[in-house]
Design an enzyme around this catalytic site. Structure first.
Site, PDB file in Angstrom:
ATOM      1  N   HIS A  12      -3.382   2.872  -4.084  1.00 56.22           N
ATOM      2  CA  HIS A  12      -2.085   3.288  -3.033  1.00 56.22           C
ATOM      3  C   HIS A  12      -0.979   2.324  -3.143  1.00 56.22           C
ATOM      4  O   HIS A  12      -0.410   1.150  -2.879  1.00 56.22           O
ATOM      5  CB  HIS A  12      -3.477   1.679  -2.828  1.00 56.22           C
ATOM      6  N   ASP A  22       0.971  -1.608   0.139  1.00 55.52           N
ATOM      7  CA  ASP A  22      -0.169  -0.423  -0.363  1.00 55.52           C
ATOM      8  C   ASP A  22       0.907   1.685  -0.124  1.00 55.52           C
ATOM      9  O   ASP A  22       2.388   0.927  -0.054  1.00 55.52           O
ATOM     10  CB  ASP A  22      -0.973   0.019   0.964  1.00 55.52           C
ATOM     11  N   TRP A  77      -7.914  -3.311   8.450  1.00 55.11           N
ATOM     12  CA  TRP A  77      -7.403  -2.338   7.859  1.00 55.11           C
ATOM     13  C   TRP A  77      -6.591  -1.991   9.090  1.00 55.11           C
ATOM     14  O   TRP A  77      -7.625  -1.957  10.003  1.00 55.11           O
ATOM     15  CB  TRP A  77      -8.244  -1.186   7.426  1.00 55.11           C
ATOM     16  N   ASP A  94      -8.372  -0.837  -6.074  1.00 53.62           N
ATOM     17  CA  ASP A  94      -9.661   0.118  -5.109  1.00 53.62           C
ATOM     18  C   ASP A  94      -9.151   1.524  -5.010  1.00 53.62           C
ATOM     19  O   ASP A  94      -7.746   1.851  -4.940  1.00 53.62           O
ATOM     20  CB  ASP A  94      -9.906  -0.427  -3.115  1.00 53.62           C
ATOM     21  N   GLU A  95     -10.265   2.800  -5.190  1.00 49.18           N
ATOM     22  CA  GLU A  95      -9.873   3.642  -4.845  1.00 49.18           C
ATOM     23  C   GLU A  95      -8.722   4.220  -5.569  1.00 49.18           C
ATOM     24  O   GLU A  95      -7.572   5.065  -5.079  1.00 49.18           O
ATOM     25  CB  GLU A  95      -9.310   4.406  -3.255  1.00 49.18           C
TER      26      GLU A  95
END
Ligand code: ACM
Length: 636
Positions: free
Chosen positions: A279, A205, A491, A353-354
């Protein structure tokens, strides 16, 4: 007289058997209580069929656990000739002819005087049967050191059990905070007690790259390290240029192999996640050429670098890989070659994601790519990237799974979807005929607070135990054959250590375990809570931390008609009383008991609360400033 005392003894044995509640989590498919007990003692033995190494391992693990707590060196012995039914034995059997009601992970456990018979089609079933057997023993069996106790009894039962889903996962983020190899093993030890069979390992990440990739050494030389900070993650001051990057760590390939083996011995698959194209700051800090935006990058140390709005977000630093750069695909080919070799599981998670698009929007490389590939928007750029990644992952003999954003711009042909922004992504993927794992943030995000913000370590939102228990992986109208199962996600932005990881995981992971293992019609909230309370006692013996938040009041604030605020209180657990004060002193059961909505008196500064069960305080002392209640009511 002699006869009477014999009768008394027999009666006592039955009573001990019954008084020791059967409290199994997840709830088995069928459980019949019978009369009597099996008593474990220094002469007990475990019997296994000859020649099956996996069964031997299961038996050895059982013997080791029994030995720790009881002090008995219970031998594991091969079964004698058929019909040689010796007493005082825990017998593990593999069915010669598969039992249709047990599948690959089910088991049958019959405990009674003199013998426990545990049978299954496969060793995994025996392993889960062993977890149930341990839960049938007194709570002291959880002790890591030997306990002086004479009656290690198992109540007589007949249990037939098998899971509802084959994918029963827990996700562990080791990027935001690093957890050592031993801690990851501990996480596995704790999850298998609740019959989880999949560890989703979030290995990369913005805050750290945690897996050694031999062909790309900078990923761990640079990407695994950041500035050591403590406080509220995400709100730290930006590191200065000379602050040492001492926090972090990574798993060598030897470590990974060891953990994979450890997990496999416990029937746990490991799903590795390499989170791209968003990420990815740790990767970009290691190899800045991977970004569309030239510059110097640093692994994020918990300072703010994303801007979150209502349903929108953008990055303040470009933390994405550049889909228009061929070097990115060469990089990913190297990463996934090594990852595929390290992890035997059939799937690799590519994140997805994101991913902020604001730097892509400004990139000439991306504009050229869009023209060349006829991509109309940033979703299609992302989808182009995911499809290329799918080809790479498939070329390594694996299947791609990603977070539900991979639906945007068009799903890759064979991708499986992990639905986290609620269940809608999962429903859409099933409609398109893709495999789905349900993991909605509304019920299984176990990084979120589990009680009132006044008492929980702060996180941006809340998921109470009851919401976790209401998790249903197959929504109405969805074809269940595409839903592989479900998982809870831990998380770790705000989780700095293992004790807090445990606090956040338990008891919510017990709830999710029941949702993915037990038949839907066996779920019963009040019954579950009763069992959770029994398991809390076991956690106390095991010295594993858990959250007692389910005992604390639920506080709902609204505006009353006259402009004042109104405070409604409730509890997740039935049968608790709430006592309160507005005079700054600590309430106890001699204070006013909550019976109807409260209006804070004019000039009151604090609402103080505590819950009781009868005469026993059970919740934690809670204080909420009235100014905070007013803020919650949307009233300044
Ligand atoms: C996620 O929670 N960003 C998958």
């Amino acid at each position: 007289m002699k006869k009477n005392s014999l009768l008394l003894m027999a009666l006592c044995t039955v009573l001990i058997g019954f008084s020791q509640d059967v409290a199994i989590i997840p709830q088995p498919v069928s459980l019949e209580k019978r009369n009597g007990t099996f008593e474990l003692n220094g002469q007990s033995r475990i019997e296994i069929p000859t020649g099956d190494a996996a069964v031997r391992r299961v038996a050895d693990m059982l013997a080791a656990q029994l030995r720790k707590a009881t002090g008995y060196a219970i031998p594991v012995q091969n079964a004698g000739p058929a019909g040689d039914a010796r007493k005082n034995t825990i017998r593990l059997l593999l069915n010669k002819k598969e039992a249709a009601d047990l599948g690959a992970e089910g088991y049958r456990l019959e405990a009674g005087p003199g013998v426990v018979v545990l049978s299954a089609n496969k060793p995994a079933g025996l392993f889960y049967g062993v977890q149930t057997l341990l839960q049938l023993l007194p709570k002291e069996i959880e002790s890591k050191t030997s306990v002086k106790k004479t009656n290690w009894v198992v109540p007589a039962v007949m249990i037939t059990d098998q899971p509802r889903f084959g994918w029963r996962g827990l996700m562990f983020d080791v990027s935001r905070h690093f957890f050592t190899k031993e801690q990851v093993k501990q996480f596995i030890d704790e999850m298998v007690k609740y019959k989880y069979n999949l560890l989703h390992w979030h290995l990369t990440d913005d805050q750290g790259w945690r897996v050694e990739i031999k062909s790309l050494p900078r990923l761990t030389e640079v990407g695994a390290w950041r500035v050591d900070k403590t406080g509220t993650f995400g709100q730290f001051s930006p590191p200065t240029a000379d602050e040492p990057r001492t926090y972090g760590g990574f798993y060598t390939q030897a470590d990974i192999k060891e953990i994979v083996q450890y997990a496999s011995d416990r029937f746990v698959n490991i799903l590795p996640e390499i989170d791209v194209p968003g990420h990815s700051l740790a990767a970009v800090a290691s190899y800045p050429d991977l970004s569309c935006t030239p510059g110097t990058y640093h692994v994020n140390s918990g300072e703010k670098f994303m801007q979150w709005g209502e349903g929108t977000f953008s990055a303040l630093v470009d933390n994405t890989l550049c889909p228009a750069n061929e070097k990115v695909y060469e990089f990913l080919d190297k990463v996934f070659t090594e990852v595929a070799q390290l992890f035997p599981f059939g799937y690799i998670h590519m994140g997805g994601d994101e991913c902020a698009k604001n730097f892509w929007e400004k990139s000439d490389q991306i504009k050229t790519l869009m023209q060349k590939e006829n991509l109309k928007d940033m979703h299609e750029v992302q989808s182009y990237f995911v499809k290329r990644v799918e080809k790479i992952i498939e070329s390594k003999g694996k299947k791609l799974i990603g977070w539900d954003e991979i639906l945007e711009g068009g799903l890759a042909p064979n991708a499986a979807v992990m639905s986290w922004r609620g269940i809608k992504g999962g429903i859409e993927a099933v409609k398109q005929g893709h495999e789905v794992v349900m993991s909605p943030n509304s019920s299984v995000y176990i990084d979120l607070m589990q009680g009132d913000p006044s008492i929980e370590p702060p996180v941006y939102s809340t998921v109470r135990l009851k919401s976790s228990y209401q998790f249903e992986p197959v929504p109405d109208g969805v074809d269940g054959k595409f839903v592989k199962g479900g998982q809870a996600n831990l998380w770790t932005e705000q989780i700095y250590n293992m004790r807090h990881a445990q606090y956040m995981t338990w008891p919510r992971a017990m709830a999710v375990a029941e949702c993915v293992w037990s038949p839907k019609n066996k779920k019963d909230w009040n019954n579950f809570i009763g069992r959770v309370e029994k398991h809390f006692e076991r956690f106390d013996v095991a010295e594993i931390k858990y959250a007692p938040s389910m005992y604390d009041p639920i506080v709902k604030v609204s505006k009353a008609e006259d402009g004042q605020i109104k405070v409604d209180l409730g509890t997740e657990v039935e049968g608790l009383d709430i006592y309160y004060s507005f005079d700054n002193s600590f309430p106890d059961r001699f204070y006013p008991r909550y019976t109807q909505a409260l209006i804070p008196p004019k000039d009151a500064v604090n609402l103080k609360l505590i819950t009781y069960r009868g005469k026993q305080p059970i919740g934690r002392a809670m204080t909420i400033p009235v100014s905070e209640l007013q803020r919650r009511a949307g009233k300044k």
